[in-house]
Design an enzyme around this catalytic site. Structure first.
Site, mmCIF file in Angstrom:
data_model
loop_
_atom_site.group_PDB
_atom_site.id
_atom_site.type_symbol
_atom_site.label_atom_id
_atom_site.label_comp_id
_atom_site.label_asym_id
_atom_site.label_seq_id
_atom_site.Cartn_x
_atom_site.Cartn_y
_atom_site.Cartn_z
ATOM 1 N N GLY A 59 33.656 -32.090 -88.048
ATOM 2 C CA GLY A 59 33.890 -33.692 -87.837
ATOM 3 C C GLY A 59 34.094 -34.401 -86.383
ATOM 4 O O GLY A 59 33.610 -35.582 -86.055
ATOM 5 N N GLU A 60 34.031 -33.426 -85.516
ATOM 6 C CA GLU A 60 34.227 -33.859 -84.111
ATOM 7 C C GLU A 60 32.861 -34.526 -83.538
ATOM 8 O O GLU A 60 31.869 -33.670 -83.533
ATOM 9 C CB GLU A 60 34.712 -32.815 -82.951
ATOM 10 C CG GLU A 60 36.163 -32.481 -83.312
ATOM 11 C CD GLU A 60 36.133 -31.294 -84.407
ATOM 12 O OE1 GLU A 60 36.832 -30.250 -84.049
ATOM 13 O OE2 GLU A 60 35.180 -31.093 -85.429
ATOM 14 N N ALA A 61 33.079 -35.638 -82.946
ATOM 15 C CA ALA A 61 31.886 -36.344 -82.489
ATOM 16 C C ALA A 61 30.927 -35.576 -81.653
ATOM 17 O O ALA A 61 29.814 -35.459 -81.500
ATOM 18 C CB ALA A 61 32.107 -37.560 -82.078
ATOM 19 N N ILE A 101 28.975 -33.022 -83.386
ATOM 20 C CA ILE A 101 28.057 -33.448 -84.030
ATOM 21 C C ILE A 101 26.733 -33.983 -83.064
ATOM 22 O O ILE A 101 25.803 -33.464 -83.215
ATOM 23 C CB ILE A 101 28.435 -34.867 -84.835
ATOM 24 C CG1 ILE A 101 29.569 -34.441 -85.925
ATOM 25 C CG2 ILE A 101 27.326 -35.329 -85.505
ATOM 26 C CD1 ILE A 101 29.989 -35.541 -86.566
#
Lengths: 596, 392
Positions: free
Chosen positions: B153-155, B158
């Protein structure tokens, strides 16, 4: 036939003692793994070693873990597809949490070398320790006494019981909604429970033979501190006390008596032998069954009970008025000390077990009902106020501006601002009775500002190169969905839902919650421990320092004092409890008792 | 070390105080017992492995244990396998292990690959290179890539992973895109397109033309061929991405790992009393409970668009409060459960909270701030777009 093999590093136990002030939480995800190995065949050679410790009943549980906790999701791919990989005993299993201390200490010697020994790591080691209590009470052979003759024993003749006292007992009523309770003098003798209208009675009003009964909380009863004795074949008996401590005590004692059952006679006894009551003849058998089925078929009640009960009873038991805030919060510590124990011992529902045991359609049915029930409850109780608000209020961005750093993002997005005017009515309602900090903007100004923002924003939009992509991104945001399609909660209902329902599978969900609750509880207790160690380990402790510590740890201290001064047991027989105290590790699947 | 129950009692304590000390000692012992039990139970919940046949070979058992450990904690799992000579300590070998992914939880794989460590980055690189994207169009390549693990989930994670993907794709298919940034941006476009077309909650379903116009200028200032974009559009429209499900089956990984939790005192909204609540910060939201064992939160405070500041409070130390900076005086859109189970909207204009110690106050403020800060996902995309646009 199964055998259990543990691999617990010795380090765990020593670590707990030595480093009790450090955080244990990160320790939890450490290298500890329990390895279970099922024997392909029953090995005769091992009988002698095992039967010394275990019961002779091949189907009785020989592992200290409730089977309901070992659900398929936890197991590896190699698990057989149909049902549980180990035999679930017919009688309701009572997990035996043998003294962790015993196991771990014993294992310390045995496994001290295993840490470095890779080969030995997964090899078979035996470490089953049956509760000492298991061998304690032998069921007396009653011979062929008729059931009513069992009651023909004067209270005084029973002699000193293992546990005695006044208890409320629920009288079976003709209707579902009428609950009549009557007080009786109860005597627990070995594994039999007798009750009398008074201590001088010549004949017992009733009696039940506890082995094969299951003792549980009875949250379905409207009466407080209610518990029940259930039997698969006959009706349930409901009891209640006036105080929580009393209930705990009784449940513990009855529970112990219930497991005192030694499977010497695997022949199932005729039903009459289990119980007898004076007004038996009056009761409507079918009604009893119906009552029981209502109670038992509702998995949501039992599965959510540790949690729901904890929640609601706190509201009813403790006043949340402004008067006693510190009082209620320290009481909450004590209640919590009980609540997490209930948490541990209740298996993942009788519901969880149902879910696991029923295959196919049944499972779906149970699961669904479990899933819906708490949800429905929530939705059903939303106040009328909700209907007053326009639906957009619960939309993603109803009342607030975004806080984005860049100027062009500061203005409310076009789509969002459309929803704002509709909410102004709501805004007004709230600003009406908001009190305190911050200035209230007059309505008109707010209105103007929004309009300004809208105008300004349109201009900006045209100059944006990123528009189409950003638009798409915003539309996803509005739908509370991440770019990758993950549901992102943005309203409070969505947050609540996402918190409560972490998994589609209700059994897994229940477990996730328990694990979370365990971790939180562990963290809380560690915090308490750290605070306590601060004062206890101080080599130069003075009266002043103690006072300061008391002030800093006000709630903890109050809790300690409150539940140190009043002895938990008005018990007649403190000696009986010594094998248990001070641990809370011996329990039936419905209750753990602790000492203060 | 272990404190004996019989340590010396300081001289200047009153009798009452000695009693109190005794009680405190008793509580310590109880806590130790409780903690022991909790750990015991916790381990039972978490660490059980079951082997159906005794015939399972030693090596297979170790492999199985290694996988289980990996799913609990990837670093530890890999370490275990290394220790048992089941894995080599090279990025290539570990990448192979992850790529094959047998028995491994895809979410955990994703988390591991997204880590910031130098070594993990090398593993990510090796992992991506195991994917063969030659002659696949971007959608096909994405399908393959996004199925091999579950994106965290962490930007930042990603970003790292999609960057690696984009580079690899361009390496396998030279000339399709002017730069890996282009590939990166288009990939995200496609991903968002996939979500918008196939998620029932999204009202905005772009057409092919809109998709084309959405991606103008991303090819280093120029446009990508319409045919290409149209093909990609159709491919997604006809078949959504298959993304590994987070089915919650692996308890140890997917259960709550909150950003922070602990006891805090909270000032009531309407009735101004301080109540002690167990707070959990997770999912960009602050939940609070009466007991640590409560399944449902007593109250919920979504942190979006809120701000936090320290405040001086005469009655309680170490205070901070949550407020809405843009609409002062507005009620924060929180809600709570009354004692009888009704869910009511909160009455708070601000949430004033007192922490037990100054250190905890700092930590809570830090964690809450981090949670409040907007998801930089889109900003990442914007950065790249700017880079690409600037080359015009």
């Amino acid at each position: 036939m199964q055998t259990m093999f543990f691999r617990f590093d010795a380090f765990l136990m020593l670590w707990v003692i030595i480093h009790s002030d450090s955080s244990l939480l990160r320790f939890l995800s450490d290298d500890r793994i329990l390895v279970l190995q099922e024997e392909a065949e029953y090995s005769q050679r091992d009988t002698s070693r095992r039967t010394r410790k275990k019961s002779r009943n091949p189907s009785s549980p020989s592992f200290p873990i409730s089977p309901s906790m070992l659900a398929p999701p936890v197991l590896l791919d190699s698990v057989p597809q149909d049902g549980l990989p180990y035999p679930v005993p017919d009688s309701n299993t009572m997990p035996h949490y043998h003294r962790a201390t015993d196991t771990l200490r014993a294992d310390t010697e045995r496994y001290a070398s295993s840490a470095g020994d890779r080969q030995a790591g997964a090899s078979m080691r035996k470490s089953v320790h049956y509760a000492s209590l298991r061998t304690k009470t032998k069921k007396k052979n009653r011979g062929s006494q008729s059931n009513s003759s069992r009651r023909r024993i004067a209270c005084k003749d029973l002699g000193h019981g293992d546990c005695e006292g006044w208890l409320w007992k629920k009288k079976d009523a003709s209707g579902y909604f009428t609950q009549k309770w009557k007080k009786y003098w109860f005597v627990l003798k070995d594994s039999d429970l007798y009750w009398y209208t008074n201590q001088n009675d010549e004949k017992a009003e009733g009696f039940i033979s506890l082995p094969e009964f299951r003792i549980d909380r009875a949250i379905e009863c409207r009466r407080k501190h209610a518990f029940k004795a259930c039997h698969p074949k006959i009706k349930s008996f409901f009891f209640a006390t006036d105080h929580l401590e009393e209930m705990n005590r009784w449940m513990n004692r009855l529970g112990l008596a219930a497991i005192g059952y030694t499977p010497d006679d695997p022949v199932p006894r005729p039903d009459e032998d289990y119980w007898s009551e004076s007004d038996q003849e009056e009761m409507d058998g079918s009604m009893t069954l119906k009552q029981e089925s209502t109670y038992h078929r509702n998995p949501s009640a039992s599965s959510t009970s540790p949690f729901a009960e904890r929640h609601f009873s706190s509201g009813s038991t403790f006043s949340h008025s402004s008067a006693e805030d510190s009082h209620s919060s320290c009481r909450s510590t004590h209640r919590e000390r009980r609540s997490w124990q209930d948490l541990i011992e209740t298996p993942v529902g009788s519901s969880g077990l149902h879910y696991l045991q029923t295959v196919g359609g049944g499972a779906v049915g149970e699961g669904r009902s479990m899933q819906l029930s708490p949800e429905r409850l929530r939705q059903a109780t939303l106040p009328a106020r909700r209907r007053r608000c326009p639906p957009e209020r619960d939309g993603p961005f109803p009342l607030t501006d975004s806080e984005e750093p860049r100027p062009r993002h500061n203005h409310v997005h076009k789509q969002r601002s459309q929803s704002l005017p509709r909410n102004r009515g709501v805004l007004h309602t709230h600003t009406g009775h908001a009190h305190g900090h911050g200035t209230l903007r007059p309505r008109t100004r707010l209105h103007e500002e929004e309009e300004d923002e809208e105008e300004e924003e349109e201009g900006l939009h045209e100059s944006q190169q990123l528009d189409p992509l950003e638009e798409l991104y915003r539309s996803l945001e509005q739908a509370s969905v991440s770019a990758f399609g993950q549901q992102r909660p943005s309203t409070r209902q969505e947050f609540r839902r996402s918190f409560v329902k972490r998994s589609n599978d209700p059994a897994t969900n229940e477990r996730l919650h328990r694990i979370r609750a365990l971790r939180s509880t562990l963290k809380a207790k560690e915090g308490d421990l750290a605070a306590i160690v601060q004062v206890l380990d101080d080599p130069c402790l003075t009266s002043r320092k103690l006072r300061e510590w008391k002030q800093r740890n006000h709630e903890l201290f109050l809790d300690i004092c409150e539940f140190s001064s009043a002895p938990l047991e008005p018990s007649t027989d403190p000696n009986d409890l010594s094998p248990l105290s001070p641990t809370l590790l011996m329990h039936t699947h419905s209750f753990i008792e602790t000492h203060v | 070390m272990y404190v004996s129950m019989f340590s010396i009692v300081p001289e200047d304590l009153s009798l009452d105080e000695r009693d109190e000390l005794c009680n405190i000692r008793r509580r310590k012992k109880e806590l130790l017992d409780d903690i022991e039990l909790i750990i015991h139970v916790y381990l039972h919940y978490n660490c059980i492995m079951y082997f159906p046949h005794s015939k399972t070979s030693q090596r297979n058992k170790q492999v199985a244990i290694g996988r289980k450990k990996f799913n609990m904690d990837p670093k530890k799992g890999i370490q275990f396998l290394l220790d048992n000579d089941l894995l080599q300590h090279t990025p290539d070998d570990i990448a192979q292990f992850l790529y094959k992914g047998e028995g491994l939880n895809k979410t955990v794989i994703g988390d591991y690959l997204g880590e910031r460590d130098d070594f993990n980055i090398k593993v990510l690189q090796a992992f991506v290179e195991l994917h063969e994207f030659a002659d696949l169009n971007l959608v096909q390549a994405l399908r393959q890539f996004l199925w091999s693990f579950r994106l965290p989930g962490e930007a930042q994670k990603i970003d790292r992973m999609m960057e690696a993907f984009a580079s690899r794709y361009c390496q396998c298919n030279p000339g399709v895109f002017q730069s890996s940034d282009t590939c990166y941006i288009l990939s995200f476009s496609i991903i968002m397109l996939n979500t918008s077309l196939h998620n029932p909650n999204v009202r905005d379903k772009p057409s092919a033309d809109r998709f084309i116009s959405m991606n103008r200028g991303i090819n280093e200032g120029g446009d990508l061929p319409e045919e290409l974009l149209k093909n990609l559009y159709e491919s997604i429209k006809n078949e959504p991405f298959k993304i590994p499900e987070d089915d919650g089956n692996d308890l140890t990984h997917t259960f709550f790992n909150p950003d922070r939790e602990g006891w805090l005192l909270k000032l009531g909204g309407r009735v101004k009393t301080w109540k002690r609540r167990w707070f959990i910060l997770t999912d960009n939201c602050l939940y609070y409970f009466e007991y640590t064992t409560d399944k449902e939160p007593r109250g919920i405070i979504p942190l979006e668009n809120l701000s936090i500041r320290e405040v001086e409070e005469p009655r309680k130390p170490n205070c901070f409060e949550l407020y809405n900076p843009s609409h002062k005086g507005q009620v924060i859109k929180a809600c709570k459960t009354e004692a009888d189970g009704r869910v009511v909207e909160g009455n708070h204009v601000v949430y004033r909270i007192s922490a037990p110690t100054p250190e905890e106050k700092e930590e809570w403020i830090k964690s809450i701030k981090a949670s409040i800060s907007r998801d930089p996902f889109y900003e990442m995309l914007v950065t790249r777009k700017r880079r690409v646009a600037a080359k015009k």
